[in-house]
Design a protein around this motif. Structure first.
Motif, PDB file in Angstrom:
ATOM      1  N   ILE A  41      26.898 -21.499  -1.716  1.00  0.00           N
ATOM      2  CA  ILE A  41      26.556 -22.698  -0.855  1.00  0.00           C
ATOM      3  C   ILE A  41      26.678 -22.057   0.078  1.00  0.00           C
ATOM      4  CG2 ILE A  41      26.008 -24.701   0.335  1.00  0.00           C
ATOM      5  CD1 ILE A  41      25.956 -25.625  -2.871  1.00  0.00           C
ATOM      6  N   TYR A  42      28.666 -21.819   0.661  1.00  0.00           N
ATOM      7  CA  TYR A  42      29.154 -22.076   1.565  1.00  0.00           C
ATOM      8  C   TYR A  42      28.698 -20.631   2.133  1.00  0.00           C
ATOM      9  CZ  TYR A  42      32.677 -20.562   5.061  1.00  0.00           C
ATOM     10  OH  TYR A  42      33.278 -19.795   5.545  1.00  0.00           O
ATOM     11  N   HIS A  43      28.499 -19.601   1.373  1.00  0.00           N
ATOM     12  CA  HIS A  43      27.840 -18.194   2.364  1.00  0.00           C
ATOM     13  C   HIS A  43      26.524 -17.803   1.915  1.00  0.00           C
ATOM     14  CE1 HIS A  43      31.704 -17.355   0.884  1.00  0.00           C
ATOM     15  NE2 HIS A  43      31.661 -16.308   1.806  1.00  0.00           N
ATOM     16  N   TYR A  44      25.764 -19.208   1.680  1.00  0.00           N
ATOM     17  CA  TYR A  44      24.671 -19.131   2.152  1.00  0.00           C
ATOM     18  C   TYR A  44      23.759 -19.182   3.464  1.00  0.00           C
ATOM     19  CZ  TYR A  44      22.830 -21.416  -2.153  1.00  0.00           C
ATOM     20  OH  TYR A  44      22.471 -21.624  -3.928  1.00  0.00           O
ATOM     21  N   PRO A  45      23.073 -18.590   4.148  1.00  0.00           N
ATOM     22  CA  PRO A  45      22.344 -18.952   5.241  1.00  0.00           C
ATOM     23  C   PRO A  45      22.337 -19.270   6.091  1.00  0.00           C
ATOM     24  CG  PRO A  45      20.653 -17.284   3.961  1.00  0.00           C
ATOM     25  CD  PRO A  45      21.452 -18.013   2.969  1.00  0.00           C
ATOM     26  N   LEU A  46      23.181 -19.564   7.469  1.00  0.00           N
ATOM     27  CA  LEU A  46      23.660 -20.993   7.798  1.00  0.00           C
ATOM     28  C   LEU A  46      22.483 -21.660   8.331  1.00  0.00           C
ATOM     29  CD1 LEU A  46      25.070 -19.021  10.920  1.00  0.00           C
ATOM     30  CD2 LEU A  46      26.455 -20.284   8.829  1.00  0.00           C
ATOM     31  N   TYR A  47      21.198 -21.227   8.308  1.00  0.00           N
ATOM     32  CA  TYR A  47      19.919 -22.105   8.554  1.00  0.00           C
ATOM     33  C   TYR A  47      18.865 -22.274   7.619  1.00  0.00           C
ATOM     34  CZ  TYR A  47      21.713 -21.574  12.743  1.00  0.00           C
ATOM     35  OH  TYR A  47      23.073 -21.130  13.930  1.00  0.00           O
ATOM     36  N   MET A  48      19.809 -22.549   6.291  1.00  0.00           N
ATOM     37  CA  MET A  48      19.113 -22.324   5.103  1.00  0.00           C
ATOM     38  C   MET A  48      18.329 -23.931   4.755  1.00  0.00           C
ATOM     39  SD  MET A  48      19.891 -21.521   0.979  1.00  0.00           S
ATOM     40  CE  MET A  48      19.964 -23.758   1.117  1.00  0.00           C
ATOM     41  N   HIS A 146      22.562  -7.145   1.688  1.00  0.00           N
ATOM     42  CA  HIS A 146      22.225  -7.681   1.058  1.00  0.00           C
ATOM     43  C   HIS A 146      22.450  -9.793   0.909  1.00  0.00           C
ATOM     44  CE1 HIS A 146      21.484  -4.448  -1.819  1.00  0.00           C
ATOM     45  NE2 HIS A 146      22.477  -4.042  -1.455  1.00  0.00           N
ATOM     46  N   TYR A 147      23.032  -9.411   2.409  1.00  0.00           N
ATOM     47  CA  TYR A 147      23.431 -10.930   2.500  1.00  0.00           C
ATOM     48  C   TYR A 147      23.864 -11.279   3.737  1.00  0.00           C
ATOM     49  CZ  TYR A 147      26.136 -11.157  -1.639  1.00  0.00           C
ATOM     50  OH  TYR A 147      26.751 -10.758  -2.790  1.00  0.00           O
ATOM     51  N   TYR A 148      22.796 -12.759   4.746  1.00  0.00           N
ATOM     52  CA  TYR A 148      22.110 -12.464   5.432  1.00  0.00           C
ATOM     53  C   TYR A 148      22.656 -13.704   6.129  1.00  0.00           C
ATOM     54  CZ  TYR A 148      18.989 -14.687   9.385  1.00  0.00           C
ATOM     55  OH  TYR A 148      18.433 -15.143  10.323  1.00  0.00           O
ATOM     56  N   ARG A 149      23.205 -14.291   7.437  1.00  0.00           N
ATOM     57  CA  ARG A 149      23.489 -15.464   8.211  1.00  0.00           C
ATOM     58  C   ARG A 149      22.644 -16.014   9.495  1.00  0.00           C
ATOM     59  NH1 ARG A 149      27.077 -18.034   5.333  1.00  0.00           N
ATOM     60  NH2 ARG A 149      28.436 -18.367   7.263  1.00  0.00           N
ATOM     61  N   GLU A 150      22.483 -15.407  10.045  1.00  0.00           N
ATOM     62  CA  GLU A 150      22.422 -15.755  11.132  1.00  0.00           C
ATOM     63  C   GLU A 150      21.580 -14.923  11.715  1.00  0.00           C
ATOM     64  OE1 GLU A 150      24.113 -17.776  13.707  1.00  0.00           O
ATOM     65  OE2 GLU A 150      26.538 -16.238  13.902  1.00  0.00           O
ATOM     66  N   PRO A 151      20.418 -14.641  12.352  1.00  0.00           N
ATOM     67  CA  PRO A 151      19.122 -13.949  13.678  1.00  0.00           C
ATOM     68  C   PRO A 151      19.846 -13.600  14.698  1.00  0.00           C
ATOM     69  CG  PRO A 151      17.789 -16.183  14.119  1.00  0.00           C
ATOM     70  CD  PRO A 151      19.380 -16.068  13.170  1.00  0.00           C
ATOM     71  N   TYR A 152      21.005 -13.283  15.583  1.00  0.00           N
ATOM     72  CA  TYR A 152      21.030 -13.591  16.651  1.00  0.00           C
ATOM     73  C   TYR A 152      21.964 -11.849  17.454  1.00  0.00           C
ATOM     74  CZ  TYR A 152      19.999 -18.271  16.734  1.00  0.00           C
ATOM     75  OH  TYR A 152      19.617 -19.832  16.699  1.00  0.00           O
ATOM     76  N   SER A 167      14.262 -15.930   0.358  1.00  0.00           N
ATOM     77  CA  SER A 167      15.496 -15.127   1.323  1.00  0.00           C
ATOM     78  C   SER A 167      14.351 -14.848   2.031  1.00  0.00           C
ATOM     79  CB  SER A 167      16.559 -15.037   0.524  1.00  0.00           C
ATOM     80  OG  SER A 167      16.813 -14.051  -1.144  1.00  0.00           O
ATOM     81  N   ALA A 168      14.045 -13.172   1.400  1.00  0.00           N
ATOM     82  CA  ALA A 168      13.363 -12.402   2.150  1.00  0.00           C
ATOM     83  C   ALA A 168      12.303 -13.002   3.390  1.00  0.00           C
ATOM     84  CB  ALA A 168      12.579 -11.398   1.655  1.00  0.00           C
ATOM     85  N   VAL A 169      11.158 -14.062   3.074  1.00  0.00           N
ATOM     86  CA  VAL A 169      10.472 -15.001   3.841  1.00  0.00           C
ATOM     87  C   VAL A 169      11.415 -15.358   5.652  1.00  0.00           C
ATOM     88  CG1 VAL A 169       8.840 -16.493   4.247  1.00  0.00           C
ATOM     89  CG2 VAL A 169       8.482 -14.426   2.432  1.00  0.00           C
ATOM     90  N   ASP A 170      12.362 -16.206   4.771  1.00  0.00           N
ATOM     91  CA  ASP A 170      12.797 -16.562   5.800  1.00  0.00           C
ATOM     92  C   ASP A 170      14.071 -15.366   6.827  1.00  0.00           C
ATOM     93  OD1 ASP A 170      12.144 -19.292   4.837  1.00  0.00           O
ATOM     94  OD2 ASP A 170      14.834 -19.612   3.300  1.00  0.00           O
ATOM     95  N   VAL A 171      14.614 -14.501   6.129  1.00  0.00           N
ATOM     96  CA  VAL A 171      15.040 -14.107   7.118  1.00  0.00           C
ATOM     97  C   VAL A 171      14.154 -12.693   7.467  1.00  0.00           C
ATOM     98  CG1 VAL A 171      16.035 -11.069   7.127  1.00  0.00           C
ATOM     99  CG2 VAL A 171      16.738 -12.716   5.746  1.00  0.00           C
ATOM    100  N   ALA A 172      12.424 -12.990   7.435  1.00  0.00           N
ATOM    101  CA  ALA A 172      12.053 -11.865   8.663  1.00  0.00           C
ATOM    102  C   ALA A 172      11.397 -13.214   9.638  1.00  0.00           C
ATOM    103  CB  ALA A 172      11.139 -11.969   7.214  1.00  0.00           C
ATOM    104  N   LEU A 173      11.351 -14.047   8.858  1.00  0.00           N
ATOM    105  CA  LEU A 173      10.917 -14.650  10.246  1.00  0.00           C
ATOM    106  C   LEU A 173      11.770 -15.793  11.503  1.00  0.00           C
ATOM    107  CD1 LEU A 173       9.109 -18.122   8.137  1.00  0.00           C
ATOM    108  CD2 LEU A 173       7.836 -16.131   9.915  1.00  0.00           C
ATOM    109  N   GLU A 174      13.422 -15.733  10.626  1.00  0.00           N
ATOM    110  CA  GLU A 174      14.161 -15.770  11.762  1.00  0.00           C
ATOM    111  C   GLU A 174      15.027 -14.530  12.640  1.00  0.00           C
ATOM    112  OE1 GLU A 174      17.956 -17.805   9.774  1.00  0.00           O
ATOM    113  OE2 GLU A 174      16.715 -19.055   8.912  1.00  0.00           O
TER     114      GLU A 174
END
Length: 325
Positions: A41-48, A146-152, A167-174
Protein backbone atom coordinates in the motif's frame (compact mmCIF):
# COMPACT_ATOMS: atom_id res chain seq x y z
CA UNK A 1 16.97 -20.58 20.81
CA UNK A 2 13.52 -18.97 21.06
CA UNK A 3 10.82 -21.04 19.36
CA UNK A 4 7.69 -19.41 17.91
CA UNK A 5 4.33 -21.08 17.47
CA UNK A 6 3.95 -19.29 14.14
CA UNK A 7 6.12 -17.05 12.00
CA UNK A 8 4.21 -14.84 9.57
CA UNK A 9 5.96 -13.75 6.38
CA UNK A 10 4.44 -10.47 5.20
CA UNK A 11 3.28 -7.45 7.20
CA UNK A 12 0.42 -6.32 4.97
CA UNK A 13 -3.24 -6.23 6.07
CA UNK A 14 -3.64 -10.02 6.03
CA UNK A 15 -0.33 -10.61 7.80
CA UNK A 16 -1.40 -8.08 10.44
CA UNK A 17 -4.71 -9.90 10.80
CA UNK A 18 -2.83 -13.17 11.37
CA UNK A 19 -0.86 -11.44 14.13
CA UNK A 20 -4.05 -10.16 15.75
CA UNK A 21 -5.61 -13.62 15.66
CA UNK A 22 -2.42 -15.13 17.10
CA UNK A 23 -2.60 -12.76 20.06
CA UNK A 24 -6.24 -13.69 20.64
CA UNK A 25 -5.29 -17.38 20.76
CA UNK A 26 -2.24 -16.79 22.93
CA UNK A 27 0.17 -18.03 20.28
CA UNK A 28 3.77 -16.88 20.29
CA UNK A 29 4.26 -15.22 16.90
CA UNK A 30 6.59 -13.05 14.86
CA UNK A 31 5.92 -11.12 11.64
CA UNK A 32 8.79 -10.55 9.20
CA UNK A 33 8.21 -7.82 6.60
CA UNK A 34 10.76 -6.91 3.91
CA UNK A 35 9.66 -3.25 3.89
CA UNK A 36 7.47 -1.10 6.07
CA UNK A 37 4.13 -2.17 7.55
CA UNK A 38 1.58 -2.41 4.69
CA UNK A 39 4.50 -2.10 2.28
CA UNK A 40 2.50 -2.72 -0.92
CA UNK A 41 0.00 0.00 0.00
CA UNK A 42 2.91 2.32 0.77
CA UNK A 43 4.09 1.86 -2.84
CA UNK A 44 0.65 2.40 -4.38
CA UNK A 45 0.05 5.58 -6.42
CA UNK A 46 -0.09 8.54 -4.04
CA UNK A 47 -3.71 9.41 -4.78
CA UNK A 48 -5.13 5.91 -5.19
CA UNK A 49 -8.67 5.31 -3.94
CA UNK A 50 -9.82 1.86 -2.86
CA UNK A 51 -12.81 0.20 -4.51
CA UNK A 52 -13.95 -1.08 -1.10
CA UNK A 53 -15.57 1.00 1.60
CA UNK A 54 -13.72 1.40 4.90
CA UNK A 55 -15.79 -1.18 6.79
CA UNK A 56 -14.80 -3.83 4.23
CA UNK A 57 -11.12 -3.16 4.93
CA UNK A 58 -11.37 -3.40 8.72
CA UNK A 59 -9.42 -5.97 10.70
CA UNK A 60 -10.88 -7.67 13.77
CA UNK A 61 -13.01 -5.33 15.84
CA UNK A 62 -10.90 -2.24 15.10
CA UNK A 63 -12.99 0.46 13.33
CA UNK A 64 -11.58 2.08 10.19
CA UNK A 65 -12.59 5.71 10.66
CA UNK A 66 -12.47 8.02 7.66
CA UNK A 67 -14.61 10.86 6.30
CA UNK A 68 -14.11 9.65 2.73
CA UNK A 69 -16.76 7.53 1.04
CA UNK A 70 -13.93 5.42 -0.37
CA UNK A 71 -10.68 5.47 1.62
CA UNK A 72 -7.42 6.25 -0.12
CA UNK A 73 -3.83 5.15 0.22
CA UNK A 74 -3.03 7.52 3.08
CA UNK A 75 -6.16 6.50 5.02
CA UNK A 76 -5.19 2.84 4.71
CA UNK A 77 -1.58 3.44 5.78
CA UNK A 78 -2.75 5.36 8.86
CA UNK A 79 -5.17 2.56 9.71
CA UNK A 80 -2.93 -0.50 9.23
CA UNK A 81 0.25 1.06 10.58
CA UNK A 82 -1.79 2.51 13.45
CA UNK A 83 -2.94 -0.99 14.39
CA UNK A 84 0.65 -2.22 14.47
CA UNK A 85 1.67 0.68 16.72
CA UNK A 86 -1.26 0.66 19.12
CA UNK A 87 -1.36 -3.10 19.50
CA UNK A 88 2.45 -3.28 19.73
CA UNK A 89 2.46 -6.17 17.30
CA UNK A 90 5.66 -8.20 17.13
CA UNK A 91 6.74 -7.12 13.64
CA UNK A 92 10.28 -6.86 12.30
CA UNK A 93 10.26 -4.47 9.34
CA UNK A 94 12.89 -4.25 6.62
CA UNK A 95 13.81 -7.88 7.18
CA UNK A 96 13.30 -9.96 4.06
CA UNK A 97 12.99 -13.72 4.39
CA UNK A 98 15.53 -15.56 2.27
CA UNK A 99 14.88 -19.24 3.03
CA UNK A 100 12.52 -21.54 4.90
CA UNK A 101 13.88 -24.99 5.77
CA UNK A 102 12.29 -27.92 7.59
CA UNK A 103 14.41 -29.13 10.51
CA UNK A 104 12.77 -32.17 12.10
CA UNK A 105 9.40 -30.94 13.46
CA UNK A 106 10.40 -27.26 13.21
CA UNK A 107 11.11 -24.70 10.50
CA UNK A 108 14.21 -22.55 10.31
CA UNK A 109 13.32 -19.20 8.74
CA UNK A 110 16.35 -17.18 7.67
CA UNK A 111 16.63 -13.52 6.80
CA UNK A 112 19.76 -11.50 6.07
CA UNK A 113 19.69 -10.44 9.72
CA UNK A 114 18.91 -13.57 11.72
CA UNK A 115 17.64 -17.15 11.86
CA UNK A 116 14.37 -18.04 13.59
CA UNK A 117 12.84 -21.32 14.69
CA UNK A 118 9.10 -21.82 14.47
CA UNK A 119 6.59 -24.65 14.59
CA UNK A 120 4.49 -23.19 11.77
CA UNK A 121 4.83 -20.67 8.96
CA UNK A 122 2.20 -18.41 7.36
CA UNK A 123 3.04 -16.91 3.96
CA UNK A 124 1.07 -13.70 3.39
CA UNK A 125 3.37 -12.03 0.90
CA UNK A 126 0.91 -10.57 -1.62
CA UNK A 127 1.92 -10.02 -5.24
CA UNK A 128 2.96 -6.40 -5.83
CA UNK A 129 6.72 -6.89 -6.14
CA UNK A 130 7.02 -8.80 -9.42
CA UNK A 131 5.61 -7.11 -12.56
CA UNK A 132 3.91 -9.19 -15.22
CA UNK A 133 6.38 -8.39 -18.00
CA UNK A 134 5.41 -7.87 -21.63
CA UNK A 135 8.69 -9.54 -22.73
CA UNK A 136 9.21 -7.27 -25.70
CA UNK A 137 12.14 -5.36 -27.17
CA UNK A 138 12.75 -2.09 -25.33
CA UNK A 139 10.92 -3.00 -22.12
CA UNK A 140 14.20 -2.53 -20.24
CA UNK A 141 14.51 1.16 -21.25
CA UNK A 142 14.45 3.72 -18.43
CA UNK A 143 11.37 5.39 -19.95
CA UNK A 144 9.33 2.24 -19.23
CA UNK A 145 7.80 1.66 -15.80
CA UNK A 146 5.50 -0.98 -14.32
CA UNK A 147 4.82 1.25 -11.31
CA UNK A 148 3.26 4.69 -11.00
CA UNK A 149 3.34 7.26 -8.19
CA UNK A 150 2.05 10.67 -9.33
CA UNK A 151 1.43 12.56 -12.59
CA UNK A 152 3.39 15.80 -12.30
CA UNK A 153 6.61 14.68 -13.97
CA UNK A 154 4.88 14.00 -17.30
CA UNK A 155 3.32 17.36 -18.17
CA UNK A 156 3.72 18.18 -21.86
CA UNK A 157 5.03 14.70 -22.68
CA UNK A 158 3.77 11.84 -24.83
CA UNK A 159 2.63 9.11 -22.43
CA UNK A 160 1.58 5.61 -23.46
CA UNK A 161 -0.43 3.57 -20.94
CA UNK A 162 -0.72 -0.19 -21.47
CA UNK A 163 -3.68 -1.92 -19.87
CA UNK A 164 -7.45 -1.85 -19.46
CA UNK A 165 -8.02 -2.13 -15.70
CA UNK A 166 -8.18 0.33 -12.82
CA UNK A 167 -4.47 1.03 -12.58
CA UNK A 168 -4.17 1.83 -16.29
CA UNK A 169 -7.28 4.00 -16.30
CA UNK A 170 -6.13 5.92 -13.22
CA UNK A 171 -2.70 6.58 -14.75
CA UNK A 172 -4.25 7.75 -18.01
CA UNK A 173 -6.69 10.15 -16.35
CA UNK A 174 -4.21 11.59 -13.85
CA UNK A 175 -1.40 12.19 -16.36
CA UNK A 176 -3.88 13.66 -18.87
CA UNK A 177 -5.20 16.13 -16.28
CA UNK A 178 -1.65 17.14 -15.44
CA UNK A 179 -0.89 18.06 -19.04
CA UNK A 180 0.38 14.88 -20.67
CA UNK A 181 -0.71 13.78 -24.13
CA UNK A 182 -2.03 10.30 -23.38
CA UNK A 183 -2.47 7.24 -25.58
CA UNK A 184 -3.76 3.91 -24.26
CA UNK A 185 -3.30 0.40 -25.63
CA UNK A 186 -5.96 -2.20 -24.79
CA UNK A 187 -5.78 -5.83 -25.89
CA UNK A 188 -9.56 -6.26 -26.03
CA UNK A 189 -12.33 -4.18 -27.53
CA UNK A 190 -13.29 -2.38 -24.29
CA UNK A 191 -12.06 -1.46 -20.82
CA UNK A 192 -12.15 -4.10 -18.12
CA UNK A 193 -15.52 -4.69 -16.41
CA UNK A 194 -13.66 -4.26 -13.10
CA UNK A 195 -12.96 -0.56 -13.68
CA UNK A 196 -14.38 1.39 -10.73
CA UNK A 197 -17.96 2.39 -11.49
CA UNK A 198 -17.40 6.05 -10.63
CA UNK A 199 -14.32 6.21 -12.91
CA UNK A 200 -15.69 4.44 -15.99
CA UNK A 201 -17.85 7.36 -17.26
CA UNK A 202 -14.84 9.66 -16.91
CA UNK A 203 -12.48 7.57 -19.04
CA UNK A 204 -15.16 6.76 -21.60
CA UNK A 205 -16.04 10.43 -22.01
CA UNK A 206 -12.38 11.47 -22.34
CA UNK A 207 -11.98 8.87 -25.08
CA UNK A 208 -15.21 9.91 -26.80
CA UNK A 209 -14.18 13.56 -26.93
CA UNK A 210 -10.70 12.69 -28.17
CA UNK A 211 -8.78 13.93 -25.13
CA UNK A 212 -7.30 10.47 -24.61
CA UNK A 213 -6.60 8.27 -27.62
CA UNK A 214 -7.10 4.51 -27.31
CA UNK A 215 -6.00 1.68 -29.57
CA UNK A 216 -8.37 -1.19 -28.80
CA UNK A 217 -7.61 -4.73 -30.00
CA UNK A 218 -3.91 -3.90 -30.06
CA UNK A 219 -0.69 -4.72 -28.25
CA UNK A 220 2.79 -3.26 -27.89
CA UNK A 221 5.26 -4.91 -30.26
CA UNK A 222 8.41 -2.97 -29.40
CA UNK A 223 9.62 0.18 -27.66
CA UNK A 224 12.37 2.55 -28.82
CA UNK A 225 13.68 5.79 -27.39
CA UNK A 226 11.31 7.98 -29.44
CA UNK A 227 8.51 5.66 -30.56
CA UNK A 228 6.36 2.75 -29.50
CA UNK A 229 5.34 0.29 -32.20
CA UNK A 230 1.83 -1.13 -31.77
CA UNK A 231 0.38 -4.14 -33.53
CA UNK A 232 -3.33 -4.10 -34.24
CA UNK A 233 -5.44 -7.25 -34.49
CA UNK A 234 -5.41 -6.91 -38.28
CA UNK A 235 -1.61 -7.13 -38.18
CA UNK A 236 -1.12 -3.47 -39.03
CA UNK A 237 1.85 -1.84 -37.27
CA UNK A 238 1.52 1.71 -35.95
CA UNK A 239 4.40 3.89 -34.69
CA UNK A 240 3.32 6.21 -31.89
CA UNK A 241 5.63 9.08 -30.78
CA UNK A 242 6.48 8.54 -27.14
CA UNK A 243 8.42 9.85 -24.14
CA UNK A 244 7.20 7.55 -21.35
CA UNK A 245 5.49 4.16 -21.13
CA UNK A 246 3.46 2.91 -18.17
CA UNK A 247 2.99 -0.85 -18.55
CA UNK A 248 0.15 -1.45 -16.11
CA UNK A 249 0.04 -5.13 -16.98
CA UNK A 250 -0.36 -6.44 -13.45
CA UNK A 251 1.84 -8.30 -11.02
CA UNK A 252 2.35 -11.89 -9.86
CA UNK A 253 3.26 -13.55 -6.55
CA UNK A 254 6.78 -14.82 -5.95
CA UNK A 255 6.22 -18.32 -7.33
CA UNK A 256 9.92 -19.13 -7.06
CA UNK A 257 9.83 -18.57 -3.31
CA UNK A 258 6.70 -20.71 -2.91
CA UNK A 259 8.31 -23.56 -4.82
CA UNK A 260 11.54 -23.19 -2.84
CA UNK A 261 9.70 -24.06 0.38
CA UNK A 262 8.10 -27.09 -1.28
CA UNK A 263 4.62 -25.79 -2.12
CA UNK A 264 3.12 -27.45 -5.20
CA UNK A 265 1.82 -25.08 -7.89
CA UNK A 266 -0.58 -25.82 -10.74
CA UNK A 267 1.52 -25.82 -13.96
CA UNK A 268 -0.84 -23.45 -15.79
CA UNK A 269 -2.60 -21.28 -13.22
CA UNK A 270 0.18 -21.38 -10.60
CA UNK A 271 -2.51 -21.73 -7.93
CA UNK A 272 -0.77 -23.26 -4.91
CA UNK A 273 -1.93 -26.44 -3.23
CA UNK A 274 -3.76 -25.73 0.04
CA UNK A 275 -6.77 -26.82 2.08
CA UNK A 276 -9.43 -24.06 1.88
CA UNK A 277 -10.74 -25.02 5.33
CA UNK A 278 -7.43 -24.53 7.14
CA UNK A 279 -5.29 -22.80 4.48
CA UNK A 280 -2.55 -25.40 5.09
CA UNK A 281 -0.47 -26.23 2.03
CA UNK A 282 0.84 -29.60 0.91
CA UNK A 283 3.81 -28.87 3.21
CA UNK A 284 2.60 -29.74 6.69
CA UNK A 285 2.94 -26.67 8.91
CA UNK A 286 3.08 -24.06 6.12
CA UNK A 287 -0.06 -22.00 5.50
CA UNK A 288 -1.09 -19.39 2.94
CA UNK A 289 -3.12 -16.23 3.46
CA UNK A 290 -4.38 -13.49 1.17
CA UNK A 291 -3.85 -12.86 -2.53
CA UNK A 292 -0.91 -15.26 -2.75
CA UNK A 293 -3.53 -18.05 -2.80
CA UNK A 294 -4.77 -17.03 -6.25
CA UNK A 295 -1.77 -17.92 -8.38
CA UNK A 296 -1.74 -15.94 -11.62
CA UNK A 297 -5.28 -14.71 -10.97
CA UNK A 298 -4.42 -11.85 -8.63
CA UNK A 299 -8.00 -10.54 -8.82
CA UNK A 300 -9.34 -13.62 -7.07
CA UNK A 301 -8.39 -12.61 -3.53
CA UNK A 302 -8.12 -9.14 -2.00
CA UNK A 303 -8.34 -7.65 1.48
CA UNK A 304 -12.07 -7.81 2.05
CA UNK A 305 -12.61 -11.42 0.98
CA UNK A 306 -9.42 -12.90 2.49
CA UNK A 307 -9.63 -11.40 5.96
CA UNK A 308 -11.10 -14.69 7.22
CA UNK A 309 -7.96 -16.59 6.18
CA UNK A 310 -6.31 -15.48 9.43
CA UNK A 311 -9.07 -16.91 11.62
CA UNK A 312 -9.02 -20.21 9.69
CA UNK A 313 -5.26 -20.57 10.08
CA UNK A 314 -4.96 -19.58 13.71
CA UNK A 315 -7.95 -21.71 14.64
CA UNK A 316 -6.27 -24.70 12.97
CA UNK A 317 -3.04 -23.96 14.82
CA UNK A 318 -4.91 -23.72 18.12
CA UNK A 319 -6.54 -27.11 17.52
CA UNK A 320 -3.18 -28.59 16.55
CA UNK A 321 -1.60 -27.31 19.76
CA UNK A 322 -4.49 -28.60 21.88
CA UNK A 323 -4.27 -32.05 20.30
CA UNK A 324 -0.63 -32.31 21.39
CA UNK A 325 -1.39 -31.35 24.99
Amino acid sequence: MEVFDVLIIGGGPIGINCALESEKRGLKYLVLEKGTVANSIYHYPLYMTFFSSADRLELGDIPFITTAVKPGRRDALEYYQGIARRKKLNIHTYEKVETVDKVEEFFRVSSLKADYVTRNVVIATGFYDIPNLMNIEGEELSKVSHYYREPYGYAGKEVLVVGASNSAVDVALETYRSGARVTMVVRGDEFSPSVKYWVRPDIENRVKEGSIKVYFNASVKSISQDFVTLQQMSGTLVDVPNDFVFAMTGYVPDFRFLESVGIALDPLTKIPSYDPLTMETNVHGIYLAGVVCGGRDTHLWFIENSRDHAAKIISALGEKRNSKN
